[in-house]
Design a protein around this motif. Structure first.
Motif, PDB file in Angstrom:
ATOM      1  N   ALA A   9      50.327  26.589  30.024  1.00  0.00           N
ATOM      2  CA  ALA A   9      51.761  26.560  29.710  1.00  0.00           C
ATOM      3  C   ALA A   9      52.386  27.800  30.319  1.00  0.00           C
ATOM      4  N   GLY A  10      53.262  27.625  31.315  1.00  0.00           N
ATOM      5  CA  GLY A  10      53.948  28.767  31.925  1.00  0.00           C
ATOM      6  C   GLY A  10      53.386  29.120  33.283  1.00  0.00           C
ATOM      7  N   GLY A  11      54.257  29.077  34.272  1.00  0.00           N
ATOM      8  CA  GLY A  11      53.851  29.401  35.648  1.00  0.00           C
ATOM      9  C   GLY A  11      54.498  30.681  36.124  1.00  0.00           C
ATOM     10  N   GLY A  12      54.437  31.736  35.286  1.00  0.00           N
ATOM     11  CA  GLY A  12      54.823  33.080  35.733  1.00  0.00           C
ATOM     12  C   GLY A  12      53.619  33.705  36.427  1.00  0.00           C
ATOM     13  N   PRO A  13      53.626  35.030  36.596  1.00  0.00           N
ATOM     14  CA  PRO A  13      52.509  35.672  37.299  1.00  0.00           C
ATOM     15  C   PRO A  13      51.145  35.416  36.653  1.00  0.00           C
ATOM     16  N   ALA A  14      51.071  35.479  35.308  1.00  0.00           N
ATOM     17  CA  ALA A  14      49.770  35.272  34.659  1.00  0.00           C
ATOM     18  C   ALA A  14      49.315  33.828  34.828  1.00  0.00           C
ATOM     19  N   VAL A  31      49.572  23.215  35.634  1.00  0.00           N
ATOM     20  CA  VAL A  31      50.507  24.195  35.078  1.00  0.00           C
ATOM     21  C   VAL A  31      51.771  23.450  34.670  1.00  0.00           C
ATOM     22  N   VAL A  32      52.247  23.725  33.458  1.00  0.00           N
ATOM     23  CA  VAL A  32      53.538  23.164  33.026  1.00  0.00           C
ATOM     24  C   VAL A  32      54.543  24.311  33.022  1.00  0.00           C
ATOM     25  N   GLU A  33      55.582  24.200  33.831  1.00  0.00           N
ATOM     26  CA  GLU A  33      56.559  25.292  33.965  1.00  0.00           C
ATOM     27  C   GLU A  33      57.948  24.770  33.639  1.00  0.00           C
ATOM     28  N   ILE A 102      57.143  38.375  44.355  1.00  0.00           N
ATOM     29  CA  ILE A 102      55.744  38.202  43.919  1.00  0.00           C
ATOM     30  C   ILE A 102      55.504  36.741  43.548  1.00  0.00           C
ATOM     31  N   GLU A 103      56.429  36.188  42.761  1.00  0.00           N
ATOM     32  CA  GLU A 103      56.230  34.803  42.288  1.00  0.00           C
ATOM     33  C   GLU A 103      56.314  33.811  43.439  1.00  0.00           C
ATOM     34  N   ARG A 104      57.176  34.100  44.407  1.00  0.00           N
ATOM     35  CA  ARG A 104      57.249  33.185  45.567  1.00  0.00           C
ATOM     36  C   ARG A 104      55.928  33.205  46.345  1.00  0.00           C
ATOM     37  N   GLY A 120      59.967  21.837  35.554  1.00  0.00           N
ATOM     38  CA  GLY A 120      61.102  21.295  34.819  1.00  0.00           C
ATOM     39  C   GLY A 120      60.709  20.667  33.500  1.00  0.00           C
ATOM     40  N   ARG A 121      59.545  21.055  32.988  1.00  0.00           N
ATOM     41  CA  ARG A 121      59.093  20.530  31.701  1.00  0.00           C
ATOM     42  C   ARG A 121      58.602  21.671  30.829  1.00  0.00           C
ATOM     43  N   GLU A 122      58.823  21.527  29.545  1.00  0.00           N
ATOM     44  CA  GLU A 122      58.383  22.562  28.609  1.00  0.00           C
ATOM     45  C   GLU A 122      57.252  22.041  27.758  1.00  0.00           C
ATOM     46  N   GLY A 150      48.093  29.591  26.938  1.00  0.00           N
ATOM     47  CA  GLY A 150      49.503  29.973  26.837  1.00  0.00           C
ATOM     48  C   GLY A 150      49.775  31.170  27.726  1.00  0.00           C
ATOM     49  N   CYS A 151      50.431  30.909  28.860  1.00  0.00           N
ATOM     50  CA  CYS A 151      50.902  31.984  29.732  1.00  0.00           C
ATOM     51  C   CYS A 151      52.427  31.899  29.723  1.00  0.00           C
ATOM     52  N   ASP A 152      52.966  31.626  28.534  1.00  0.00           N
ATOM     53  CA  ASP A 152      54.378  31.282  28.409  1.00  0.00           C
ATOM     54  C   ASP A 152      55.228  32.448  27.923  1.00  0.00           C
ATOM     55  N   GLY A 153      54.804  33.669  28.240  1.00  0.00           N
ATOM     56  CA  GLY A 153      55.658  34.834  28.046  1.00  0.00           C
ATOM     57  C   GLY A 153      55.731  35.307  26.599  1.00  0.00           C
ATOM     58  N   GLY A 154      56.550  36.349  26.395  1.00  0.00           N
ATOM     59  CA  GLY A 154      56.595  37.060  25.116  1.00  0.00           C
ATOM     60  C   GLY A 154      56.992  36.200  23.932  1.00  0.00           C
ATOM     61  N   LEU A 269      45.387  32.755  25.057  1.00  0.00           N
ATOM     62  CA  LEU A 269      46.625  33.410  25.497  1.00  0.00           C
ATOM     63  C   LEU A 269      46.319  34.386  26.623  1.00  0.00           C
ATOM     64  N   ALA A 270      47.269  34.515  27.562  1.00  0.00           N
ATOM     65  CA  ALA A 270      47.128  35.535  28.615  1.00  0.00           C
ATOM     66  C   ALA A 270      48.517  36.022  29.022  1.00  0.00           C
ATOM     67  N   GLY A 271      48.589  37.271  29.445  1.00  0.00           N
ATOM     68  CA  GLY A 271      49.863  37.843  29.906  1.00  0.00           C
ATOM     69  C   GLY A 271      50.763  38.211  28.741  1.00  0.00           C
ATOM     70  N   ASP A 272      52.078  38.140  28.974  1.00  0.00           N
ATOM     71  CA  ASP A 272      53.042  38.566  27.953  1.00  0.00           C
ATOM     72  C   ASP A 272      52.920  37.771  26.656  1.00  0.00           C
ATOM     73  N   GLY A 281      56.673  52.480  32.858  1.00  0.00           N
ATOM     74  CA  GLY A 281      55.318  52.557  33.417  1.00  0.00           C
ATOM     75  C   GLY A 281      54.927  51.325  34.213  1.00  0.00           C
ATOM     76  N   GLY A 282      55.725  50.249  34.107  1.00  0.00           N
ATOM     77  CA  GLY A 282      55.496  49.064  34.950  1.00  0.00           C
ATOM     78  C   GLY A 282      54.115  48.450  34.807  1.00  0.00           C
ATOM     79  N   GLN A 283      53.694  48.188  33.554  1.00  0.00           N
ATOM     80  CA  GLN A 283      52.326  47.699  33.330  1.00  0.00           C
ATOM     81  C   GLN A 283      52.229  46.190  33.129  1.00  0.00           C
ATOM     82  N   GLY A 284      53.337  45.552  32.721  1.00  0.00           N
ATOM     83  CA  GLY A 284      53.268  44.186  32.199  1.00  0.00           C
ATOM     84  C   GLY A 284      52.664  43.182  33.152  1.00  0.00           C
ATOM     85  N   LEU A 285      53.179  43.150  34.342  1.00  0.00           N
ATOM     86  CA  LEU A 285      52.724  42.136  35.291  1.00  0.00           C
ATOM     87  C   LEU A 285      51.254  42.354  35.653  1.00  0.00           C
TER      88      LEU A 285
HETATM   89  C1  LIG Z   1      63.518  44.726  33.398  1.00  0.00           C
HETATM   90  C2  LIG Z   1      62.074  44.517  33.505  1.00  0.00           C
HETATM   91  C3  LIG Z   1      61.370  45.273  34.402  1.00  0.00           C
HETATM   92  C4  LIG Z   1      60.014  45.102  34.477  1.00  0.00           C
HETATM   93  N1  LIG Z   1      59.340  45.893  35.351  1.00  0.00           N
HETATM   94  C5  LIG Z   1      58.016  45.716  35.489  1.00  0.00           C
HETATM   95  C6  LIG Z   1      57.288  46.437  36.494  1.00  0.00           C
HETATM   96  O1  LIG Z   1      57.832  47.221  37.283  1.00  0.00           O
HETATM   97  N2  LIG Z   1      55.970  46.202  36.597  1.00  0.00           N
HETATM   98  C7  LIG Z   1      55.347  45.325  35.763  1.00  0.00           C
HETATM   99  O2  LIG Z   1      54.133  45.183  35.875  1.00  0.00           O
HETATM  100  N3  LIG Z   1      56.001  44.610  34.831  1.00  0.00           N
HETATM  101  C8  LIG Z   1      57.325  44.775  34.668  1.00  0.00           C
HETATM  102  N4  LIG Z   1      57.989  44.020  33.767  1.00  0.00           N
HETATM  103  C9  LIG Z   1      57.248  43.054  32.922  1.00  0.00           C
HETATM  104  C10 LIG Z   1      56.938  41.761  33.664  1.00  0.00           C
HETATM  105  O3  LIG Z   1      58.119  41.178  34.125  1.00  0.00           O
HETATM  106  C11 LIG Z   1      56.194  40.831  32.711  1.00  0.00           C
HETATM  107  O4  LIG Z   1      55.169  41.538  32.069  1.00  0.00           O
HETATM  108  C12 LIG Z   1      55.570  39.641  33.463  1.00  0.00           C
HETATM  109  O5  LIG Z   1      56.553  38.805  34.005  1.00  0.00           O
HETATM  110  C13 LIG Z   1      54.703  38.822  32.521  1.00  0.00           C
HETATM  111  O6  LIG Z   1      54.175  37.725  33.203  1.00  0.00           O
HETATM  112  P1  LIG Z   1      53.724  36.429  32.417  1.00  0.00           P
HETATM  113  O7  LIG Z   1      53.306  35.454  33.447  1.00  0.00           O
HETATM  114  O8  LIG Z   1      52.790  36.803  31.341  1.00  0.00           O
HETATM  115  O9  LIG Z   1      55.038  35.923  31.654  1.00  0.00           O
HETATM  116  P2  LIG Z   1      56.440  35.496  32.241  1.00  0.00           P
HETATM  117  O10 LIG Z   1      56.731  36.173  33.515  1.00  0.00           O
HETATM  118  O11 LIG Z   1      57.406  35.649  31.127  1.00  0.00           O
HETATM  119  O12 LIG Z   1      56.240  33.973  32.582  1.00  0.00           O
HETATM  120  C14 LIG Z   1      56.245  32.981  31.579  1.00  0.00           C
HETATM  121  C15 LIG Z   1      56.562  31.669  32.253  1.00  0.00           C
HETATM  122  O13 LIG Z   1      56.431  30.628  31.319  1.00  0.00           O
HETATM  123  C16 LIG Z   1      57.552  29.759  31.390  1.00  0.00           C
HETATM  124  N5  LIG Z   1      57.664  29.193  30.049  1.00  0.00           N
HETATM  125  C17 LIG Z   1      58.016  29.812  28.910  1.00  0.00           C
HETATM  126  N6  LIG Z   1      57.904  28.986  27.863  1.00  0.00           N
HETATM  127  C18 LIG Z   1      57.464  27.810  28.347  1.00  0.00           C
HETATM  128  C19 LIG Z   1      57.126  26.565  27.751  1.00  0.00           C
HETATM  129  N7  LIG Z   1      57.215  26.365  26.429  1.00  0.00           N
HETATM  130  N8  LIG Z   1      56.701  25.563  28.551  1.00  0.00           N
HETATM  131  C20 LIG Z   1      56.594  25.753  29.898  1.00  0.00           C
HETATM  132  N9  LIG Z   1      56.899  26.909  30.511  1.00  0.00           N
HETATM  133  C21 LIG Z   1      57.313  27.933  29.734  1.00  0.00           C
HETATM  134  C22 LIG Z   1      58.691  30.635  31.837  1.00  0.00           C
HETATM  135  O14 LIG Z   1      59.692  29.875  32.485  1.00  0.00           O
HETATM  136  C23 LIG Z   1      57.986  31.592  32.786  1.00  0.00           C
HETATM  137  O15 LIG Z   1      57.949  31.122  34.099  1.00  0.00           O
HETATM  138  C24 LIG Z   1      59.347  44.147  33.655  1.00  0.00           C
HETATM  139  C25 LIG Z   1      60.071  43.363  32.791  1.00  0.00           C
HETATM  140  C26 LIG Z   1      61.427  43.538  32.699  1.00  0.00           C
HETATM  141  C27 LIG Z   1      62.197  42.689  31.767  1.00  0.00           C
END
Ligand SMILES: Cc1cc2nc3c(=O)[nH]c(=O)nc-3n(C[C@H](O)[C@H](O)[C@H](O)COP(=O)(O)OP(=O)(O)OC[C@H]3O[C@@H](n4cnc5c(N)ncnc54)[C@H](O)[C@@H]3O)c2cc1C
Length: 487
Positions: A9-14, A31-33, A102-104, A120-122, A150-154, A269-272, A281-285
């Motif tokens: 779930a979630g096609g961000g960086p993680a 991946v469902v994004e 990065i994502e591109r 386009g699906r959740e 779950g890679c669906d962010g915070g 779970l992985a990522g945010d 400190g730019g650690q999240g990604l």
């Molecule tokens: C202002 C700002 C600056 C930052 N600067 C840095 C930096 O310099 N360096 C760094 O390392 N990190 C930085 N970060 C943090 C970084 O952006 C995140 O840690 C990173 O994007 C996390 O990746 P992720 O794949 O875990 O989650 P996300 O990037 O949040 O990806 C989650 C994906 O899941 C999708 N999604 C969510 N819910 C669903 C659902 N129910 N079904 C399907 N899809 C879903 C979303 O559309 C998204 O594409 C910054 C963040 C912010 C806000």
């Protein structure tokens, strides 16, 4: 119902990194994004650090990111730049590159791999049983998978439905982040005051200004307006510089939380979704990408029956402490961004300390992720640490160690007598590589370490076993990490 071995779930960086890892391991992954495609509104993160460049290098794709970004010494603690140019790595720097780039690049990479993406699906919910997970989608369809990640962010719905607790600290500070046009030219650069940090930068197009401004009062919710931004700018700069035509306005806070568990049965779970913190400190990604690289090969081995499900518990055991440490450092850095005179005194003391050689190395090791040490027990200093990207000589010519990992397969690198180790019962899973190496063995932060005779390297590039002329412990390490011997 459509079936896949693993649904993400979630096609961000993680999520994309995990999809790549699973596809390389020949797992049927989907991946469902939620977004309609991989275009990310706003630039978001500004790059990643050395170990993330290395893990991408281990898969042979680091050059794609390096070609579009800018390498620089940008890891900081307080006001001190943690110069890591003396670290023994091919990439002793961070990479400045916007998250939308990065994502591109990641999306282009996984498009070359057998990864199914449902855009386009959740994911709206799921139900798991003994053999798999029914994953509900927003279009009233559903998927069946053996595992769901779950890679669906915070705000992860996967974490919530799984009932995984997310303890930590409530927000105390909020920032608005935006890309806008202005009628007045804003002063570029970073400003600190008693509320926190503010930054204005004109972007590559020469027109758009990236604004990061700390709000006077804690703002919650993710839909701030242009007038919120105007108000926040006037409070800090006395003017809003005539902001107009925003392409992106968002809000982030210093809420800091970490999932108590990284797995509930067949759901991980992985990522945010597993950890959130202020971006200082730019650690999240980097954390999310490295979570994916730790989890991918383990999940692949469990899915194909090579390893028992208990291998998945090592994912949490290894990655939870790494994120917990990053969260602590981020909170410390966030505190150092507030500047009244008393805080300035603390910042000055910390800066003095952080610029001394030993503290600089330790902090740079943490910021870069190059010092990560998974607890794999007592032994040689390499055990549980990243394998250095040595230039070794083989019968087929010179090779970089990271090249051995391009297919995400483990390797037994034998630097002693050729054929000196018998791994025939694991030959279907582990590549034996006879090689020679004449140089120093040096690790970031630790310095020189004794040369081993052989190393067992996991697909994520961490050393699972170190040999000193004998096979002692090798069959056990092979079984632990890569399953029981073939009959
Ligand atoms: C202002 C700002 C600056 C930052 N600067 C840095 C930096 O310099 N360096 C760094 O390392 N990190 C930085 N970060 C943090 C970084 O952006 C995140 O840690 C990173 O994007 C996390 O990746 P992720 O794949 O875990 O989650 P996300 O990037 O949040 O990806 C989650 C994906 O899941 C999708 N999604 C969510 N819910 C669903 C659902 N129910 N079904 C399907 N899809 C879903 C979303 O559309 C998204 O594409 C910054 C963040 C912010 C806000």
């Amino acid at each position: 119902m459509t079936e896949h071995a693993v649904a993400i779930a979630g096609g961000g960086p993680a999520g994309m990194m995990l999809a790549a890892e699973l596809a390389l391991a020949k797992v049927d992954v989907a991946v469902v994004e939620r977004r309609p495609d991989h275009v990310l509104a706003g630039s978001r993160a500004g790059g990643f650090h050395a170990r993330t460049i290395e893990v991408l290098d281990q898969r042979g794709v680091a050059d794609r990111f390096l070609a579009e970004g800018q390498v620089a010494q940008v890891a900081t603690f307080g006001t001190t730049v943690l110069d890591m140019s003396d670290f023994p790595t091919r990439h002793p720097y961070s990479l400045g590159i916007w998250q939308n780039q990065i994502e591109r690049i990641m999306a282009d990479w996984i498009a070359e791999l057998p990864v199914r993406i449902y855009y386009g699906r959740e994911v709206t919910g799921f139900a798991q049983d003994d053999t798999g997970v029914d994953v509900e989608l927003s279009d009233d369809q559903s998927l069946r998978a053996r595992y769901l990640v779950g890679c669906d962010g915070g705000r992860s719905i996967i974490r919530k439905v799984a009932g995984i607790e997310f303890p930590g600290w409530d927000p105390t500070r909020s920032n608005l982040i935006a890309e806008v046009e202005t009628t007045e030219e804003p002063p570029p650069g970073i400003r600190h005051d008693a509320t926190g940090v503010h930054a204005l930068n004109t972007m590559e197009d020469g027109r758009t200004v990236r604004v990061v401004v700390t709000e006077q009062q804690l703002g919650l919710g993710s839909e701030p307006t242009l007038s919120d931004l105007s108000e926040a700018l006037i409070a800090v700069y006395g003017t809003d510089f005539g902001i107009h035509d925003p392409t992106w306005i968002s809000r982030f806070t210093d809420m800091t939380r970490q999932a108590a568990a990284y797995r509930a049965g067949r759901v991980l779970l992985a990522g945010d979704s597993a950890h959130v913190h202020y971006p200082a400190g730019g650690q999240g990604l980097s954390l999310g990408v490295q979570d994916a690289v730790n989890l991918g090969w383990k999940l692949a081995q469990v899915v194909d029956g090579t390893s028992p499900e208990s291998l998945l518990d090592t994912y949490r055991d290894e990655r939870h402490p790494v994120a917990a440490r990053a969260l602590r450092h981020t909170m410390a850095q966030t505190a150092l961004q507030r500047r009244d005179e008393r805080m300035q005194a603390l910042v000055d003391v910390v800066s003095e300390l952080a610029s001394m050689d030993e503290p600089r190395k330790r902090l740079a090791g943490i910021a870069s992720g190059l010092d990560i040490h998974y607890d794999l027990g007592e032994g040689h200093p390499l055990l549980g640490r990243r394998m250095p990207d040595l230039d070794v000589a083989t019968a087929d010519g010179p090779v970089r160690v990271f090249e051995l990992l391009h297919d995400a397969k483990p390797a037994l690198l034998n630097l002693g007598e050729p054929g000196g180790f018998d791994i025939a019962p694991w030959a279907d899973r582990v590549q034996p590589v006879d090689a020679s190496y004449e140089g120093e063995w040096e690790l970031p932060v630790l310095g020189a370490v004794p040369a081993p005779t052989a190393v067992l390297i996991r697909p994520d590039g961490y050393v699972a076993w170190v040999g000193d002329r004998t096979q002692l412990g090798l069959p056990e390490a092979l079984t632990t990490w890569f399953g029981p011997p073939a009959a």
